[in-house]
Motif scaffolding. Structure first.
Motif, PDB file in Angstrom:
ATOM      1  N   ASN A   1      41.243  48.936  35.471  1.00  0.00           N
ATOM      2  CA  ASN A   1      40.811  48.945  36.733  1.00  0.00           C
ATOM      3  C   ASN A   1      39.536  48.450  36.676  1.00  0.00           C
ATOM      4  O   ASN A   1      38.413  48.978  37.150  1.00  0.00           O
TER       5      ASN A   1
ATOM      6  N   ARG B   1      37.496  47.795  40.125  1.00  0.00           N
ATOM      7  CA  ARG B   1      37.524  48.878  41.077  1.00  0.00           C
ATOM      8  C   ARG B   1      36.115  49.331  41.180  1.00  0.00           C
ATOM      9  O   ARG B   1      36.306  50.695  41.595  1.00  0.00           O
TER      10      ARG B   1
ATOM     11  N   LYS C   1      34.263  48.298  47.867  1.00  0.00           N
ATOM     12  CA  LYS C   1      33.979  47.772  46.855  1.00  0.00           C
ATOM     13  C   LYS C   1      32.562  47.134  46.400  1.00  0.00           C
ATOM     14  O   LYS C   1      32.004  46.768  47.233  1.00  0.00           O
TER      15      LYS C   1
ATOM     16  N   ILE D   1      41.036  48.406  47.945  1.00  0.00           N
ATOM     17  CA  ILE D   1      39.781  49.244  47.540  1.00  0.00           C
ATOM     18  C   ILE D   1      38.931  49.614  48.925  1.00  0.00           C
ATOM     19  O   ILE D   1      39.011  50.623  49.136  1.00  0.00           O
TER      20      ILE D   1
END
Length: 454
Positions: free
Chosen positions: A316, A319, A351, A359
């Motif tokens: 991730n 993210r 994001k 996101i």
């Protein structure tokens, strides 16, 4: 002489009549608590009906309107006191109960009500003295236990430091542990092809352990400023999919201020999550909240959350995001057995320096929790959660913005056991609809937990 004799005879008859009236009145009071006519009796019955059905304003209105006609009616005064108490009219309630005691000094119920009001209004010394006086009386065992609980609470309220711990151990089941999409194939518009669903649809069991520690320290007088420290540790170990094991912990200090019916918390927090055996994510947040007790059975709470999410894993790494939430909760006790807790929240995630399209989102969440108590130690619960999620970016494969509708329904059963242990079992179902088929999934789940409070 004859006139004097007649006067003496007339006086003795009057005096005998008065004595007879007093005797009759005394017997009537002992038997009926009051000497009211049938119309007043009907008003009292109507007021008691209102009271027992939770219509405290109506019962108070009837009893207060005809108060002067019923100053010597113990039952009338008692229910006037109870109605006033339910409406928060504490001074009027005390006056009514004191009139009961003037008519019947040994009335334990009236003494109990006054002691409880002193407790509610923070007149703890008066409350303690009256409860201790009641304990000396010949009262039922259950009443004695309740009085001791109040005395214990009074003693506790004088403390500065409080520590509470909750430990949970349990097992869980997930019918779709990988969130495999519903369809075996789904169409990708940008590629103009059908792709096979390669995510394995499989179930798994897990065991989970939770430890919660809450510490509160009063600054100055109880009920004013306080410092809070909250710790949470959560461990979930899967039977087959060890890469989905979760270890999560959080720490949240807060400064709190309570004034009458208001409670304000200013909290900051740190959270960290391990996925599998590797660090996955950590966050920092600031969360102010305001709680208002409208009555003993009705509470509002509104909170804000500003959170920074920082990824720690290659899974991730893009993210990194900011998360914002405003949350409103209402807790209402509809009766002695039924509780309801509706919630609504608005969420945003944005994001930071990422090209991912899943996101940035706006979401509205609606929740409803209910609890019905069959008995003092058994209850049934129901929870509903709906989230409407709209992503802000256009997906590169579908050519549209993703929209999800998430539903979560669960029922639970709770049973208090001996030595402070609690059993809780629940089953539920999740369904996530999406205009992007690869994100649509469904699953069923179950949990069995043993809870212990310290």
């Amino acid at each position: 002489m004859k006139k004097i004799f007649i006067l003496l005879l007339f006086y003795s008859i009057l005096n005998a009549g008065n004595n007879s009236t007093e005797l009759h009145s005394s017997r009537s009071n002992l038997k009926n608590y009051s000497n009211i006519n049938k119309k007043e009796d009907q008003k009292l019955k109507r007021a008691i009906y209102y009271y027992k059905n939770g219509k405290y304003e109506k019962s108070y209105e009837v009893l207060n309107r005809y108060l002067l006609n019923n100053l010597k009616n113990i039952k009338w005064q008692y229910y006037l006191g109870r109605s006033a108490y339910k409406l928060g009219k504490f001074e009027e309630a005390i006056s009514a109960f004191e009139r009961v005691l003037m008519l019947e000094p040994t009335n334990i119920r009236a003494k109990l009500e006054i002691a409880k009001i002193y407790f509610e209004t923070k007149k703890l010394d008066k409350s303690k003295n009256l409860f201790e006086e009641i304990l000396k009386e010949n009262i039922p065992v259950q009443v004695k236990l309740n009085v001791k609980k109040y005395l214990k609470a009074i003693e506790k309220s004088r403390k500065k430091s409080f520590l509470k711990a909750i430990a949970v151990v349990g097992i869980s089941y997930d019918s779709n542990v990988n969130n495999s999409p519903v369809d075996e194939q789904y169409y990708i518009p940008k590629l103009q092809i059908n792709l096979d669903n390669t995510v394995t649809y499989d179930s798994d069991y897990a065991h989970q352990e939770i430890l919660i520690l809450n510490h509160l320290y009063d600054i100055g007088n109880p009920g004013g400023f306080a410092l809070k420290n909250n710790f949470l540790f959560f461990l979930k170990t899967m039977e087959k999919y060890s890469d989905k094991n979760i270890f999560f912990y959080s720490y949240s200090p807060a400064i709190s201020y309570r004034k009458n019916k208001y409670l304000v918390d200013l909290a900051i927090g740190y959270e960290r999550m391990f996925y599998g055996s590797n660090p996955y994510l950590h966050t920092f947040y600031f969360s102010p909240s305001l709680q208002y007790m409208l009555s003993k059975t009705f509470m509002y709470k509104i909170s804000l959350k500003f959170q920074r999410k920082i990824p720690e894993s290659l899974l991730n790494k893009d993210r990194d995001a900011n998360f914002y939430e405003i949350f409103l909760s209402i807790q209402k006790k509809l009766s002695n057995k039924f509780f309801i807790n509706p919630t609504i929240s608005y969420q945003q995630e944005r994001k930071i320096d990422s090209v991912l399209t899943n996101i940035d989102l706006d979401a509205i969440a609606l929740g409803l929790g209910t609890v019905y108590k069959f008995t003092e130690d058994k209850s049934f619960g129901l929870k509903l959660l709906y989230r409407d999620i709209k992503y802000k970016d256009i997906d590169s494969l579908y050519g549209t913005k993703r929209k999800d509708r998430y539903y979560n329904f669960s029922i639970s059963f709770t049973k208090k056991m001996s030595k402070g242990f609690i059993f809780q079992g629940s089953i539920g179902h999740i369904k996530n609809y999406s205009n992007h088929p690869s994100s649509a999934y469904k699953k069923s789940y179950a949990n069995i937990n043993i809870i212990k409070e310290f």
